[in-house]
Design a protein around this motif. Sequence first.
Motif, PDB file in Angstrom:
ATOM      1  N   ASP A  46      45.426  36.744  52.979  1.00 46.96           N
ATOM      2  CA  ASP A  46      45.489  35.303  52.724  1.00 46.96           C
ATOM      3  C   ASP A  46      44.990  34.985  51.317  1.00 46.96           C
ATOM      4  O   ASP A  46      45.528  34.112  50.646  1.00 46.96           O
ATOM      5  N   ARG A  47      43.955  35.700  50.896  1.00 48.32           N
ATOM      6  CA  ARG A  47      43.454  35.620  49.518  1.00 48.32           C
ATOM      7  C   ARG A  47      43.284  37.034  48.981  1.00 48.32           C
ATOM      8  O   ARG A  47      43.140  37.979  49.750  1.00 48.32           O
ATOM      9  N   ILE A  48      43.279  37.141  47.649  1.00 42.74           N
ATOM     10  CA  ILE A  48      43.132  38.452  47.012  1.00 42.74           C
ATOM     11  C   ILE A  48      42.072  38.354  45.924  1.00 42.74           C
ATOM     12  O   ILE A  48      42.084  37.433  45.102  1.00 42.74           O
ATOM     13  N   ALA A  49      41.148  39.328  45.927  1.00 46.04           N
ATOM     14  CA  ALA A  49      40.172  39.487  44.852  1.00 46.04           C
ATOM     15  C   ALA A  49      40.546  40.742  44.067  1.00 46.04           C
ATOM     16  O   ALA A  49      40.728  41.805  44.651  1.00 46.04           O
ATOM     17  N   VAL A  50      40.678  40.595  42.752  1.00 46.07           N
ATOM     18  CA  VAL A  50      41.043  41.710  41.882  1.00 46.07           C
ATOM     19  C   VAL A  50      39.765  42.266  41.269  1.00 46.07           C
ATOM     20  O   VAL A  50      38.980  41.520  40.678  1.00 46.07           O
ATOM     21  N   MET A  51      39.564  43.574  41.383  1.00 44.66           N
ATOM     22  CA  MET A  51      38.320  44.207  40.963  1.00 44.66           C
ATOM     23  C   MET A  51      38.588  45.184  39.822  1.00 44.66           C
ATOM     24  O   MET A  51      39.571  45.931  39.831  1.00 44.66           O
ATOM     25  N   TYR A  52      37.697  45.169  38.823  1.00 45.12           N
ATOM     26  CA  TYR A  52      37.814  46.092  37.693  1.00 45.12           C
ATOM     27  C   TYR A  52      36.423  46.536  37.266  1.00 45.12           C
ATOM     28  O   TYR A  52      35.566  45.708  36.958  1.00 45.12           O
ATOM     29  N   LEU A  53      36.192  47.834  37.271  1.00 35.26           N
ATOM     30  CA  LEU A  53      34.938  48.443  36.834  1.00 35.26           C
ATOM     31  C   LEU A  53      33.715  47.771  37.471  1.00 35.26           C
ATOM     32  O   LEU A  53      32.776  47.359  36.794  1.00 35.26           O
ATOM     33  N   GLY A  54      33.766  47.616  38.791  1.00 38.71           N
ATOM     34  CA  GLY A  54      32.609  47.121  39.525  1.00 38.71           C
ATOM     35  C   GLY A  54      32.473  45.620  39.601  1.00 38.71           C
ATOM     36  O   GLY A  54      31.514  45.126  40.198  1.00 38.71           O
ATOM     37  N   ARG A  55      33.424  44.880  39.018  1.00 38.10           N
ATOM     38  CA  ARG A  55      33.322  43.419  39.010  1.00 38.10           C
ATOM     39  C   ARG A  55      34.627  42.781  39.477  1.00 38.10           C
ATOM     40  O   ARG A  55      35.705  43.343  39.285  1.00 38.10           O
ATOM     41  N   VAL A  56      34.527  41.596  40.061  1.00 36.84           N
ATOM     42  CA  VAL A  56      35.713  40.827  40.423  1.00 36.84           C
ATOM     43  C   VAL A  56      36.136  40.014  39.199  1.00 36.84           C
ATOM     44  O   VAL A  56      35.338  39.263  38.635  1.00 36.84           O
ATOM     45  N   VAL A  57      37.404  40.189  38.785  1.00 41.51           N
ATOM     46  CA  VAL A  57      37.890  39.498  37.588  1.00 41.51           C
ATOM     47  C   VAL A  57      38.838  38.347  37.917  1.00 41.51           C
ATOM     48  O   VAL A  57      39.097  37.499  37.059  1.00 41.51           O
ATOM     49  N   GLU A  58      39.357  38.315  39.154  1.00 36.28           N
ATOM     50  CA  GLU A  58      40.215  37.197  39.553  1.00 36.28           C
ATOM     51  C   GLU A  58      40.200  37.077  41.071  1.00 36.28           C
ATOM     52  O   GLU A  58      40.119  38.077  41.795  1.00 36.28           O
ATOM     53  N   LEU A  59      40.290  35.839  41.558  1.00 33.82           N
ATOM     54  CA  LEU A  59      40.274  35.554  42.988  1.00 33.82           C
ATOM     55  C   LEU A  59      41.111  34.316  43.245  1.00 33.82           C
ATOM     56  O   LEU A  59      40.917  33.283  42.606  1.00 33.82           O
ATOM     57  N   ALA A  60      42.076  34.439  44.166  1.00 36.06           N
ATOM     58  CA  ALA A  60      42.951  33.297  44.464  1.00 36.06           C
ATOM     59  C   ALA A  60      43.680  33.541  45.775  1.00 36.06           C
ATOM     60  O   ALA A  60      43.700  34.672  46.294  1.00 36.06           O
ATOM     61  N   GLU A  61      44.286  32.487  46.307  1.00 39.63           N
ATOM     62  CA  GLU A  61      45.178  32.654  47.446  1.00 39.63           C
ATOM     63  C   GLU A  61      46.348  33.533  47.027  1.00 39.63           C
ATOM     64  O   GLU A  61      46.756  33.535  45.859  1.00 39.63           O
ATOM     65  N   THR A  62      46.897  34.274  47.973  1.00 46.30           N
ATOM     66  CA  THR A  62      47.912  35.273  47.652  1.00 46.30           C
ATOM     67  C   THR A  62      49.113  34.672  46.941  1.00 46.30           C
ATOM     68  O   THR A  62      49.548  35.171  45.892  1.00 46.30           O
ATOM     69  N   LYS A  63      49.664  33.591  47.463  1.00 49.54           N
ATOM     70  CA  LYS A  63      50.836  32.978  46.834  1.00 49.54           C
ATOM     71  C   LYS A  63      50.515  32.485  45.436  1.00 49.54           C
ATOM     72  O   LYS A  63      51.315  32.639  44.505  1.00 49.54           O
TER      73      LYS A  63
END
Length: 326
Positions: A221-238
């Motif tokens: 339903d939502r996606i958190a994008v992770m890079y090198l130990g940190r979340v860099v983006e978070l939003a609903e999937t669509k």
Amino acid sequence: MEVLLETKDIKKYFPLRKKLFQKEPPGVVKAVDGISLRLYKGEALGLIGESGCGKSTFSRVVMQLIPPTQGEIWFRGERMTKKNLMEFRQRVQMVFQDPYSSLDPRMRVREIIEEPLRVHTKMNAGEKLAVVRPILERIGLPEEALEKYPHEFSGGQRQRIGIARALATQPELLICDEPVSALDVSIQSSILNLFKGMQKELGLSYLFISHDMSVVKHVSDRIAVMYLGRVVELAETKELFANTLHPYSQALMNAIPAPDPAAPRKAAALAGEPPSPIDPPPGCVFHGRCPHAAERCSREVPSLREITPGHFAACHLHAGKGGEDL
């Protein structure tokens, strides 16, 4: 919406071993470096990133298989401690990546699925069997499978057994660590559809970890994008797929295979490797691979800010936009 699980500034650093004759301190590996997330009841939250970005470490910290270096884990508004660990693990179960190594080859399927019940309940043999039978039917295996051993099943069937074991205590949340990455593509869709069906029928919540953007798109339903130990983006999937904000997220989108090989290619995927978590770069950890990096990016760490309602990004490209930090 009701917050089911919340992590507050979770960090996990692994100290390096000091080598012979080494005078300087060896330092630490910053596997997870300050993650704050909320997962709502009935929601599937996808967590995606390259291999080595800290996704699996984060899942094990959340499951409290390893202690955090810093930060807090809250479940249903209660901070998790050693005192309520057993209750937490009854309500939160994990599905592991490898269906071959996660099942004890010496145990029959019935014993594998009953194992959480032996730990968390005082049921007798008949009561446990009454719980196991409908779970086996739900995951799509016949009752005669109960007396067989894991080696008698395919990889997809073994993962279904792992899912059945996780369902035995009637959990509210499943933490799924790359649950389909070890399976053939032809089998992956059936397992993903099983997860989606259980979410509707049982009201389950998921923390769904993967390195494949097309997989998390299907179940999250939502996606958190992770890079090198940190979340860099978070939003609903669509929203994430329609309006990707962070350059790293855009690179992950570009890496999704096109259904038509003759279709025009998007921008090239990222070049190079992620920097070392032992010695991460100053400022934005992505600036060394970012095509839009400016001088500011090498000095200042961008905070995860709400750029548009419900859409968060940690990027100086969007500085001055949006409202509060996450």
